[in-house]
Enzyme design. Structure first.
Site, PDB file in Angstrom:
ATOM      1  N   GLU A   4       1.639  -0.460  -5.046  1.00 49.70           N
ATOM      2  CA  GLU A   4       0.718   0.613  -5.405  1.00 49.70           C
ATOM      3  C   GLU A   4       1.531   1.883  -5.585  1.00 49.70           C
ATOM      4  OE1 GLU A   4      -3.256   2.986  -3.861  1.00 49.70           O
ATOM      5  OE2 GLU A   4      -1.677   2.428  -2.476  1.00 49.70           O
ATOM      6  N   ASP A  32       0.829  -1.196   0.000  1.00 56.23           N
ATOM      7  CA  ASP A  32       0.000   0.000   0.000  1.00 56.23           C
ATOM      8  C   ASP A  32       0.867   1.251   0.000  1.00 56.23           C
ATOM      9  OD1 ASP A  32      -2.772   1.095   0.464  1.00 56.23           O
ATOM     10  OD2 ASP A  32      -1.731   2.002   2.136  1.00 56.23           O
TER      11      ASP A  32
END
Ligand code: ISL
Length: 545
Positions: A232, A174
């Protein structure tokens, strides 16, 4: 030519746990719910699952605020942060960014710099007890970790190993490129003079030690388990910088979620008006499909995730007369491109955004709500002036990607028990659009997805590893996206034509080969000599062997 790997051919099914299936009637999806649908997921054709966070969390950001374990930021209820904020001398003080206040000319205190948080407001939050500010790029309850701290990095590594020891195959990292920030945390350039705080991404994204941290993670933590990683990657869009993350020889991460594919209908900021046009999708598709092979990098193929509206509504059409064809067209697009394929639960049945008739009370996500209330305040609290904001929310709010999965036509869409109260509004279209009604229908979106995934796996040489060549538009900015895939093994070619339009469009077939129809989303293909007459939202794949 790309090396063949299992993870390049993987078909990944993303599950947002709260919204998948509730097994105990509390209104929230849960792990037993997921387990009960493993056979279904397999029957769709997916062979890998990505779970959005299932960790302990106060749920201020739906589980991305982790109070027991992991990456760029933790929850403020994480034991590390509790220790860190307990005193200026605590050994974990340096695990987060603590800085003394600045002084205004009138002597009042100000945040250490002018960065704004991604969810609005200052990115700095004052702690009365220790008289310092801490940095939190998302919610105030999501303090950023300071990766320069060696002890902190070791602890993260241990947390990752905890899951690897339990058999996970890999991780989505993330906010990956926010791990390294420019050490002085300089003020951001003033790009919006009307705003108190400015976007500091130049200084907090892809900082100087970024690649060092990734290589350390790869060699020390992931490699011994042969684990794969999907990073990401927000903010960083230029091909050169991206290549540094994902070029095979650099040994950092396996593949990326490049952000520009989900930003195609953004204006200057997410909720500002910018009409989607397929020419932009064509450009971004071509950009990454042609760039990645040049540096032996690998990408993901996706259009949907839990951070945006459903692509069916945003990029295609959920109008009743077009919805089935449009959903199938997106399936053709996604299953004929290079990269590891990700679909979001519900995409396989053509789930759509909440309808325009539903008001702000149905939107729960912090990002959209913060934006809405900020604008509402600036318009004197006058709700009648909020129409344009609601229009954007109906397209782009993250809530739409988080709608409970529609399993059946029963009350609550089979997501939870009949008497239960689902945590999130269920799209009222569930009576018509649900898994059960599509399972045995050979013409359903679900049946089409199954065939499309099987067809991709049947010809990975073409669709996963083939070279990509865009077929130029027929007239400037037409709404047909067409491309060729060529097998490096045998020279076979696939030609894909996608009509992103409510109107018919003609396209000619290149003459040099004999094209057979491999598949399409209408029962037959309409030809007019060398031309193909594409009907609204028609998708056709031709094959020349
Ligand atoms: O959602 C976004 C824009 O609409 C992104 O800016 C997003 O916040 C960013 O890509 C980081 O996303 C991840 O961390 C966030 C979390 O809210 C997202 O759900 C998660 O995907 C902060 O924890």
């Amino acid at each position: 030519e790309a090396h063949r790997e299992w993870w390049k051919e993987a078909l990944v099914y993303q599950i947002y746990p709260a919204s998948f299936l509730d097994s105990n009637g509390d209104g929230w999806g849960d792990i037993p719910g997921i387990i009960s649908k493993l056979d279904y997921i397999k029957s769709v054709g997916a062979n890998t699952i990505w779970l959005s966070p299932i960790y302990a969390s106060p749920q201020r950001d739906m589980g991305y605020d982790v109070s027991d374990y992991l990456v760029n930021h933790t929850s403020d209820e994480h034991a590390w942060f509790k220790a860190s904020r307990s005193s200026n001398e605590n050994t974990k003080r340096g695990w987060y960014f603590w800085r003394p206040p600045k002084k205004s000319s009138d002597g009042s205190r100000r945040p250490p710099n002018n960065w704004k948080s991604i969810f609005g407001g200052s990115a700095w939050h004052y702690d009365e007890a220790t008289e310092e500010y801490y940095l939190a790029l998302f919610l105030p309850s999501q303090p950023d970790l300071d990766w320069t701290n060696e002890d902190m990095r070791q602890s993260i590594h241990d947390d990752i190993r905890f899951w690897l020891d339990r058999g996970v195959d890999g991780f989505r990292i993330d906010s990956m490129n926010l791990m390294s920030k420019y050490p002085d945390l300089p003020d951001a350039e003033i790009t919006d003079p009307n705003e108190e705080y400015q976007s500091g991404d130049k200084w907090f994204a892809s900082g100087p030690r970024m690649h060092e941290y990734l290589r350390e993670l790869r060699t020390k933590v992931f490699d011994p388990y042969k684990a794969i990683t999907v990073g990401e990657l927000g903010f960083t869009k230029d091909v050169d910088s991206v290549s540094k993350y994902v070029s095979r020889s650099r040994h950092e991460i396996n593949m990326l979620f490049t952000g520009d594919i989900v930003d195609l209908d953004f204006g200057a900021t997410k909720f500002e008006r910018d009409d989607f046009h397929p020419k932009n999708l064509r450009a971004v598709t071509e950009k990454w499909q042609t760039a990645m092979p040049k540096f032996d990098g690998w990408n993901t193929v996706y259009l949907d995730n839990h951070d945006s509206g459903r692509s069916l509504t945003r990029y295609a059409s959920d109008a009743p007369e077009y919805r089935t064809h449009a959903a199938k067209l997106l399936a053709v697009y996604l299953t004929t491109l290079s990269g590891t394929l990700f679909l979001l639960a519900g995409q396989e049945i053509g789930m759509a955004n909440l309808p325009k008739s539903m008001g702000i009370e149905h939107y729960l996500d912090v990002e959209g709500r913060n934006y809405y209330h900020k604008v509402l305040e600036s318009r004197g609290g006058d709700v009648s002036k909020m129409e344009n904001v609601m229009r954007e929310m109906q397209l782009k709010a993250r809530d739409h990607g988080r709608l409970p999965v529609q399993w059946s036509a029963a009350t609550n869409a089979g997501f939870t028990e009949l008497q239960a109260k689902p945590w999130m509004t269920i799209n009222p279209d569930y009576k018509e659009w649900n898994v059960e009604s599509q399972l045995d229908d050979p013409n359903s979106v679900l049946s089409f997805w199954k065939k499309s995934l099987a067809a991709r796996m049947n010809r990975v040489d073409l669709f996963v590893y083939g070279t990509f060549e865009s077929v130029p538009e027929a007239v400037p900015h037409d709404r047909v996206i067409a491309y060729k895939r060529t097998s490096p093994e045998n020279g076979h070619e696939a030609l894909v034509m996608l009509n992103f339009s409510d109107e018919a469009n003609e396209r000619s077939l290149p003459r040099e080969r004999n094209w057979d129809v491999l598949r399409g989303n209408y029962p037959s293909v309409r030809r007019n000599g060398d031309d193909v007459v594409l009907r609204p939202w028609e998708a056709v794949v031709f094959l020349a062997e």
